[in-house]
Structures are given as structure tokens and as C-alpha cells.
Design an enzyme around this catalytic site. Structure first.
Site, PDB file in Angstrom:
ATOM      1  N   LYS A  16       5.178   0.694   7.801  1.00 30.81           N
ATOM      2  CA  LYS A  16       4.896   1.950   7.117  1.00 30.81           C
ATOM      3  C   LYS A  16       6.108   2.864   7.209  1.00 30.81           C
ATOM      4  O   LYS A  16       6.493   3.311   8.296  1.00 30.81           O
ATOM      5  CB  LYS A  16       3.672   2.625   7.731  1.00 30.81           C
ATOM      6  CG  LYS A  16       3.307   3.951   7.054  1.00 30.81           C
ATOM      7  CD  LYS A  16       2.084   4.571   7.714  1.00 30.81           C
ATOM      8  CE  LYS A  16       1.725   5.899   7.071  1.00 30.81           C
ATOM      9  NZ  LYS A  16       0.573   6.537   7.738  1.00 30.81           N
TER      10      LYS A  16
ATOM     11  N   ASP B 152      -9.253  11.666   8.401  1.00 30.78           N
ATOM     12  CA  ASP B 152      -9.072  11.174   7.025  1.00 30.78           C
ATOM     13  C   ASP B 152      -9.781   9.831   6.866  1.00 30.78           C
ATOM     14  O   ASP B 152      -9.206   8.866   6.375  1.00 30.78           O
ATOM     15  CB  ASP B 152      -7.582  11.042   6.701  1.00 30.78           C
ATOM     16  CG  ASP B 152      -7.324  10.928   5.196  1.00 30.78           C
ATOM     17  OD1 ASP B 152      -8.214  11.322   4.406  1.00 30.78           O
ATOM     18  OD2 ASP B 152      -6.259  10.438   4.815  1.00 30.78           O
TER      19      ASP B 152
ATOM     20  N   GLY C 144       0.387   5.889   0.290  1.00 31.37           N
ATOM     21  CA  GLY C 144      -0.485   7.040   0.464  1.00 31.37           C
ATOM     22  C   GLY C 144       0.329   8.298   0.559  1.00 31.37           C
ATOM     23  O   GLY C 144       1.551   8.299   0.335  1.00 31.37           O
TER      24      GLY C 144
ATOM     25  N   GLY D 204       0.824  -1.205   0.000  1.00 35.03           N
ATOM     26  CA  GLY D 204       0.000   0.000   0.000  1.00 35.03           C
ATOM     27  C   GLY D 204       0.856   1.251   0.000  1.00 35.03           C
ATOM     28  O   GLY D 204       2.044   1.222   0.299  1.00 35.03           O
TER      29      GLY D 204
ATOM     30  N   SER E 271       1.276   9.872   3.105  1.00 34.11           N
ATOM     31  CA  SER E 271       2.228   9.936   4.211  1.00 34.11           C
ATOM     32  C   SER E 271       3.345   8.920   4.106  1.00 34.11           C
ATOM     33  O   SER E 271       4.344   9.024   4.814  1.00 34.11           O
ATOM     34  CB  SER E 271       1.501   9.731   5.538  1.00 34.11           C
ATOM     35  OG  SER E 271       0.832   8.494   5.535  1.00 34.11           O
ATOM     36  N   GLY E 272       3.218   7.924   3.245  1.00 34.03           N
ATOM     37  CA  GLY E 272       4.297   6.961   3.131  1.00 34.03           C
ATOM     38  C   GLY E 272       3.879   5.691   2.415  1.00 34.03           C
ATOM     39  O   GLY E 272       2.757   5.544   1.945  1.00 34.03           O
TER      40      GLY E 272
ATOM     41  N   VAL F 274       3.697   1.395   2.517  1.00 39.87           N
ATOM     42  CA  VAL F 274       3.532   0.297   3.458  1.00 39.87           C
ATOM     43  C   VAL F 274       4.058  -0.988   2.830  1.00 39.87           C
ATOM     44  O   VAL F 274       3.714  -1.328   1.691  1.00 39.87           O
ATOM     45  CB  VAL F 274       2.052   0.120   3.850  1.00 39.87           C
ATOM     46  CG1 VAL F 274       1.913  -0.983   4.898  1.00 39.87           C
ATOM     47  CG2 VAL F 274       1.479   1.421   4.383  1.00 39.87           C
TER      48      VAL F 274
END
Length: 828
Positions: free
Chosen positions: A562, A664, A543, A541, A545-546, A548
């Protein structure tokens, strides 16, 4: 001042109210019986004289531990806890005396064994709580009444009268604010030399700090290499140890009618307490340290403990706090240490940083001592005493300063580093008779304003000031000492609150109570993370912010790793996530196992959720014909996901000790486990909300387009209602199976989502007489008409109410949860 301190030190507070000793309280727990966490207020063990109680202790509304506490104190005082670092949930947890093994067993909501008494002989008949505070298992049959297991053999942070303390046992302090259920950095036990000692260990630094590490065992009046290694506190208040360590309570004359306890507090001080039977309050009748600044690790690395006479921490010159809320994390240098550049010295008179010496204290003149530090790259400072002892320091730790402390510490800093020359002037000084006197009195509580404490220091090039008087260097320090005292007096009434000067305090006797649940993360090194993720190869994954990655730890646990992006921004996000993670514990929230903060790397390690995100399962390959490889969520699964997410958000908004807003909420941040149970993840944008609804920082947070409430783009304060709005969008997408931005309303595909059109269209359809047809039209066609009409109608109505533009008209998550649960009951 002394009166204030005495009052503050007289009570160890666990603030949660004590349940009444109801009729249902037990004298014993027979074999095969159990105590349920839901009955914690009425179902627990009591000692015959009613002094002690044992049962489920409510750390927070949803977090419990099994503990023994004083029932006759005005505020409950826990003296023993089973598995103190591992709490259990408020639903489904049980403490039972196992019928088969005869052991006490603590299980969590899912049946997981959290703790057991390890007794497996098979003949325990009952569990009882004695008048001494000892929880025991008593045998049956021929050994009836014989103790086969006792809590006295495994103390936590407290020793009670009559409880033998041996070489195999330790007292371990609680972790302080933010880590109250985690083990602290301080412990009491017998050293390798068989001396009863206090140890400090924060996993980076460790040392013995009691008895006085400066002295040998003769000066400390101790015996070494004794073979008994035992100690005990008796009912009279006398403590004796096999190494000759001993002390008595100040109220020894009161006799054995006084209830006492010896506790290693979170601040690292060992204190003996006596209970006032009339008031139910505790009084300190002996303590190991009158000056808390001598306790190791009080202020962390690169910080100094000022004592005048109340303790406070201040960063060493040229350093800044590593964590504004935790002094134990110390300070970080605001300059770069470079061995190749020129350096200068900053003098800190009457100061010491205990330990971590590069030499054995050679007798050297000042210039030679300074030269050795200059040419030794690992030397960050040196101490030079009046008898010419020179100690080169590799680490600035255990810093303290007070008048009369011999020696001066000289810090090594870059030659071009600009030192602060500001000082908060509260007092005026003048010389008189060869000394210093104060022109004005110490201000009262009403006359001192909030101010930042700055440390005034002098700089020089090494040897030019040899032989000069130290008074010029003392001005700043002596002023700072009295400033600290004035500040402590002014703010003594709230010193121990969450906004106190010393936060979280490791210097005071009073604990604020269980305000937070465990923050006991495993700290991983970057190399461990690389091995676990096979050098970051399996991406599961990503996003804003970072990224995963999937990883496997050395204990074979599968985890999600993450890696946060952008060091400058990720540091703040990292701290934010850790702050939130330390406050949550719920089956519908992702559990965090650990973290890595090494160099530029900021990494979070959490449980791996097998089925990925709701977005992937709900939206991916939607237009393709379902096959064996494509899983379509059934209606019951969707309803249970909606219910689980509501439970998680309701917990965050109302059941945590501080309100938490996710900020979020979207299908990407809802993960599904092997049973398709939802777990909310990604708290990178979450912030804590004060109970008065004020938090200016929230105005700078943004969620994801399509799920953002209208107040994000207005000047309105952000509240938990932004999560309610986002939840409404998720509900509609669960029903329709399509992202709301792709809905077709009035024949128009909303390429750029307009929720108002969606809500208006649904309202119009729901107001028609044929509501069943309306609901069917809004359902995901992949369900082929197989859904519960009442549940679908309820979800649509809830979604519409959650998407009100006026946040005041939106329901809270608790009422949403109640509605969904009532619909679920009706469908059964």
C-alpha cells in the site's frame, strides 16, 4: 531524590498477575504430551523447589509466549522465552513434546510451527524444569536422565547462576515500549577481540559501548585474544569472564541463599538483581552504568542526554523530535542542510557526541578546526577540546552533556536560521566567589507545573569567541540540568508510566510490563519495494489513503503493498497505522509484514488476501446472470463472514490492551482469503481510544458516506459504537446483497442513503405475524431461497439494533458476537 530512584530501580515489573500454582501444575512433560494455551493458568511446569515455572505466558488476553519465569517473585519475572519475537494466539496454540522427533514443538492456532527445540535425536523421554531455571529434555532408555537439550544454551535477555556464557551465545535486550516482544538494540557477547562487550545496533548505527570505548584494553583492565571466551555468574553473586571482566553483587555476604539474575534491560544497562525472599521484590546489586547517558543510542540522533543526576533527553538546537512517544528515534533538523549556503556555529559546552568522526582528532587551533568543518560538506558539527583536539562529526549521535565533560561541540547551521533564545527559568543564578550558586531551593513536587523543556544556546561566527570564558554558554546548560532534576522529582511517581518524561525509557531498569505486542516489522528499502511490485504495475485496489499493489518478496511471499498518497498527510497516517498495527494480532485482522519510510515514500507491506474485498465479491456484476466466472456467496459463507468480522471488531474494541476504533468499517475494508475467511484491513483512519473514553483527536476523523454513524456530524464524542453502526450496515448488505444506498423502500430507491427509512421498514416487516415471509422478502434473490431462516432473522435483528440513532441503545461487539455464536450453535 536518590531514595525515589532506588525504589523505582528495585523491581523489574511484568504487570500481569501470576496464576496460582494449582494442583494441575506438572513436574514434567512426558513424550507425546502437550500443554494447551487455554489451560495456561493451571497447566504448566514447575521446578522441584517451586522457584521457577514454565508454560504459556499471557502477554495480553489474546497473545501468549512460552516462557520460564520466577514463580516466587511478587510479580512474574521472565528469564527465558522461546521465539521471543513470535507470540502465539490464545486459542489453539500448543506446546508439545513431539512423539516422533522427541523435540519440544510450539504451534500456533492454525498448526503452524512457531518454534522447536531443534533436538531430533529421537530418544528424549520428558521435559523438566530444574531448580536452576533451566528447561531441559532428558533422555530415556540407556541414557535415562541425561540432558539432551537445555534452554541454558539459548539465553534471551537474562543469565542465571550456573548458566555458562560462551562465544556462541548472546543476551539480547527486549525492545522497550511498543516492541516488547521484538529484539532490542542492545546485546551482550564476545567481540572480535574476545572481550566481553555490550553492543548497540539499531540497523543504522552500531558500536561497542562497554567497556569504555574511549579506553584501550589495558585501561579497561581486560585481556584480548583469549581463547576460552567463557563467562559465568555463580550462586554467590560473583561474575567472572575469561577476559578478566568481573564484578560482584553488593550483597555478596548474603551467600548462595539469594536468588539472582543478570539481565540486559531494555535501556541497554546490564544489571545484577537479587530477590528479597520476604517481599518477593528485586533489588539492583550491580549495574554496568551509574550514568545512563553514557549508554549509546539512549536519545537517538541529533539529541543530547542530560544528566543532573537523573537522565532526560533534549533535542539539539534547531531540531524537533521525530516521534513524540519514542526518544530512541531521535530528532530531525528544522532547517535544510545546504553545503552551498553560508553557515554559522552554535556552541554546546561540556557536550560530546561519541563516534562517527571524520578524522582522528588532530591537534588544531579552533579557527582551523572550524574552517575544515565549514568547507567539508559532510561535517555537521565538530568538537574542540581544551588540548586543541579537533573532531569533525558526520553524525550527531550518542549525545550527552554534564558538568566537567571536557570540550565543546559546535553545530553547523544556516547563517539565517533563527535559534531559540527561550529558557524556562525555574532557578535564579548569581556569581559568588568565581562560581555559580543557586538563589532558591529546588521546588517541591507541589510547586512545579508541567512545562516544555527548552535548551538555551549561544551562536557565533566561528573564531570570535576563542579565548572567552565558557560561563556565558554554561548558563543555559547548567539551568537545564537542574530543571531536569526538578522535573524528575516532580513527576517521579509517574515517570515510568505511558505518559512519563522518558517514553519509552531506555534509561531505566524498570520495564512497564507487556503492554503491547510485537511491533517487529521488516524495514524495506524503496528499491526492494519496486522490485517486489515490478515497478508498481499490478494494481489490486485503491482508496482515499493510497493505492495497493500486488508484490512478491525475495522469499517468494506474495504481499499487498500500500503506497500512501500525499506526503504531508500520509506521514501522520503512516505513523497512525504503525501504532495500531503494533498492537493487534488476530486471525480476522490482516497481518502486516513490514513497511518502507524512505524519503517521501510511506509504504505498508501486508499479507496478500487471495479473494479481494467483500465489496467486490458481493456487489460486482450483481445484475448479470451468474456463470462459472461469477461467484455468488452462499448463505453459510455470508454468515461466517458476519461472524468473523464480529470477532475482529470485538477484539479491537475489548481485547486489545488499548481500545482501537476502526472508524471506516465497510465491505471494501473486509478482505476474504482463499477459504473466504474475513480479514479486516485498512486501519488508516483508526485511532486508539483511552479507556476513559476521551480522545479529542477522534473528532476530526471521518469514515465513508453511507457507513457513518450519526455522531460523526454531531458534537458527541466518538466511541467504538461508530464501528457497531457501520457493522449494522454491513450486515444488511450481506443479507440483501445490495448496497444500502440502492435499496428500494416504500417504492422509492434511496439514491442518497437514509438509514432511518431502512430501519423503520425492517422493523415494520419484522413486527408482522408472517416473519418468515418478511425475512424472505429481504433476502438476496441470487440465493434462490437457500438460507437459514433463524440465522437470517438474527442478523436482521442485530443489524436493526446496531443502527439505533441513540448510540447508548446499540449493543457492543462482544454481545453481538455472543448472539451470532449462539445462533450458530443452534443451527448445528
Amino acid at each position: 531524590m536518590s531514595t525515589t530512584c532506588t525504589l523505582l530501580l528495585t523491581t523489574l515489573v511484568f504487570l500481569l498477575p501470576l496464576p496460582p500454582l494449582a494442583v494441575a501444575a506438572r513436574a514434567s512433560l512426558p513424550r507425546g504430551a502437550a500443554i494447551a494455551v487455554e489451560d495456561y493458568a493451571t497447566d504448566f511446569l514447575v521446578s522441584p523447589d517451586g522457584t521457577f515455572a514454565c508454560g504459556f505466558y499471557n502477554v495480553s488476553p489474546t497473545v501468549f509466549s512460552v516462557s520460564v519465569w520466577f514463580a516466587r517473585a511478587a510479580a512474574r519475572t521472565v528469564v527465558w522465552t522461546a521465539a521471543p519475537a513470535r507470540p502465539v494466539h490464545s486459542t489453539g496454540a500448543r506446546l508439545s513434546l513431539d512423539r516422533r522427533s522427541g523435540a519440544l514443538v510450539l504451534t500456533d492456532f492454525d498448526g503452524t510451527v512457531v518454534w522447536n527445540s531443534t533436538y531430533v535425536a529421537g530418544d528424549a523421554a520428558r521435559a523438566r524444569l530444574l531448580d536452576t531455571g533451566n528447561l531441559v529434555l532428558e533422555g530415556g532408555g540407556n541414557g535415562a536422565g541425561e540432558t539432551v537439550w537445555q534452554s541454558f544454551d539459548s539465553p534471551t535477555d537474562t543469565l542465571l547462576p550456573g548458566q555458562r556464557f560462551t562465544a556462541a551465545r548472546h543476551l539480547v535486550s527486549r525492545g522497550g515500549r511498543g516492541r516488547l516482544l521484538a529484539a532490542g538494540y542492545y546485546s551482550l557477547g564476545f567481540s572480535d577481540y574476545a572481550m566481553l562487550s555490550l553492543f548497540y545496533d539499531n540497523h543504522n548505527f552500531s558500536s561497542i559501548y562497554w567497556p569504555n570505548p574511549y579506553n584501550n584494553y589495558v585501561a579497561n583492565k581486560r585481556k584480548i585474544y583469549n581463547f576460552t571466551r567463557e563467562a559465568e555468574l555463580d550462586a554467590l553473586g560473583q561474575f567472572i569472564s575469561s577476559d578478566d571482566a568481573g564484578f560482584v553483587a553488593a550483597d555478596l555476604a548474603a551467600g548462595d541463599g539469594v536468588r539472582r539474575r543478570l539481565t540486559l534491560d531494555a535501556d541497554g544497562d546490564l544489571r545484577l538483581y537479587s530477590l528479597d525472599a520476604a517481599t518477593g521484590t528485586w533489588t539492583v546489586t550491580w549495574m554496568a552504568f551509574a550514568n545512563p547517558c553514557t549508554i549509546h543510542g539512549v536519545c537517538g540522533a541529533n539529541a543530547v542526554c542530560l544528566y543532573g543526576p537523573s537522565p532526560a533527553c533534549v533535542c539539539a538546537p534547531g531540531h524537533e523530535r521525530a516521534d513524540a512517544g519514542d526518544w530512541t528515534k531521535g530528532c530531525l533538523p528544522a532547517f535544510r542542510r545546504d553545503c552551498s549556503g553560508k553557515t554559522k556555529l552554535v556552541a554546546l559546552p561540556h557536550t560530546d557526541f561519541w563516534g562517527y568522526d571524520l578524522n582522528d582528532g588532530e591537534i588544531l587551533p579552533f579557527r582551523e578546526c572550524a574552517r575544515r568543518c565549514h568547507v567539508t560538506c559532510s561535517c555537521v558539527a565538530f568538537q574542540h577540546k581544551q588540548n586543541m583536539e579537533c573532531y569533525l562529526k558526520s553524525v550527531l549521535f550518542n549525545g550527552r552533556t554534564f558538568p566537567g565533560l571536557p570540550g565543546t561541540v559546535y553545530m553547523k547551521v544556516p547563517a539565517d536560521f533563527a535559534m531559540p533564545d527561550e529558557l524556562l527559568h525555574v532557578h535564579q543564578w548569581r556569581t559568588h566567589g568565581g562560581g555559580l550558586v543557586i538563589d532558591e531551593d529546588i521546588p517541591t513536587c507541589d510547586s512545579v507545573a508541567d512545562a516544555e523543556l527548552l535548551l538555551n544556546v549561544s551562536t557565533h561566527d566561528g573564531g570570535r569567541d576563542v579565548g572567552k570564558a565558557v560561563w556565558p554558554y554554561m548558563y543555559g546548560f547548567l539551568s537545564a540540568l537542574l530543571i531536569v532534576e526538578a522535573v524528575v522529582i516532580a513527576f517521579g511517581c509517574w515517570l515510568f508510566s505511558s505518559r512519563g518524561l522518558f517514553r519509552p525509557s531506555r534509561v531505566w531498569a524498570i520495564e512497564e510490563g507487556y503492554k503491547l505486542i510485537t511491533n517487529n516489522f521488516q524495514r524495506y528499502t524503496y528499491s526492494e519495494i519496486k522490485r517486489a511490485t515490478n515497478n508498481f504495475t499490478d494494481v489490486i485496489g485503491s482508496g482515499g489513503s493510497g493505492v495497493v499493489y500486488k508484490g512478491i518478496l525475495e522469499d517468494d511471499r506474495v504481499v499487498a503493498v500500500k503506497v500512501l498518497r500525499n506526503v504531508l498527510q500520509s506521514e501522520q497516517e503512516f505513523q497512525s497505522e504503525l501504532s495500531v498495527i503494533g498492537r493487534i494480532y488476530h486471525m480476522n485482522l490482516v497481518r502486516m509484514w513490514g513497511c518502507c519510510s524512505e524519503g517521501k515514500h510511506r509504504i505498508l507491506v501486508s499479507e496478500h488476501i487471495e479473494n479481494g474485498s467483500l465489496a467486490k465479491m458481493l456487489f460486482d456484476d450483481r445484475e448479470e446472470t451468474p456463470s462459472d466466472a461469477t461467484v455468488v456467496l452462499g448463505w453459510n459463507q455470508r454468515f461466517q463472514i458476519a461472524l468473523g468480522v464480529a470477532k475482529g471488531l470485538a477484539y479491537l474494541h475489548t481485547e486489545c490492551l488499548e481500545w482501537i476504533i476502526h472508524c471506516d468499517m465497510k465491505p471494501e475494508n473486509i478482505l476474504l482469503d482463499k477459504d473466504l475467511e474475513p480479514k479486516i484491513t485498512d486501519f488508516g483512519l483508526a485511532k486508539l481510544l483511552n479507556r476513559d473514553g476521551s480522545d479529542a483527536n477522534l473528532s476530526r476523523i471521518r469514515g465513508t458516506r453511507g457507513y457513518m454513524a450519526p455522531e460523526w456530524v454531531s458534537s458527541l464524542p466518538i466511541t467504538e459504537k461508530v464501528d457497531v453502526y457501520s457493522y449494522g450496515v454491513v450486515l444488511l448488505e450481506l443479507v440483501k446483497g445490495v448496497r444500502i444506498s440502492e435499496w428500494v423502500i416504500y417504492g422509492v430507491k434511496l439514491a442518497d442513503m437514509d438509514t432511518r427509512m431502512v430501519v423503520k421498514a425492517i422493523r415494520e416487516k419484522m413486527e408482522t405475524s408472517d416473519q418468515e415471509r418478511c425475512v424472505k422478502d429481504l433476502m438476496d434473490h441470487r440465493l434462490n431461497g437457500e438460507f437459514n431462516h433463524a440465522q437470517a432473522k438474527a442478523m436482521l435483528k442485530i443489524a436493526v439494533s446496531c443502527l439505533e440513532e441513540d448510540r447508548g441503545k446499540r449493543p457492543n461487539m462482544s454481545s453481538v458476537l455472543q448472539t451470532l455464536m449462539s445462533v450458530e450453535e443452534e443451527a448445528r
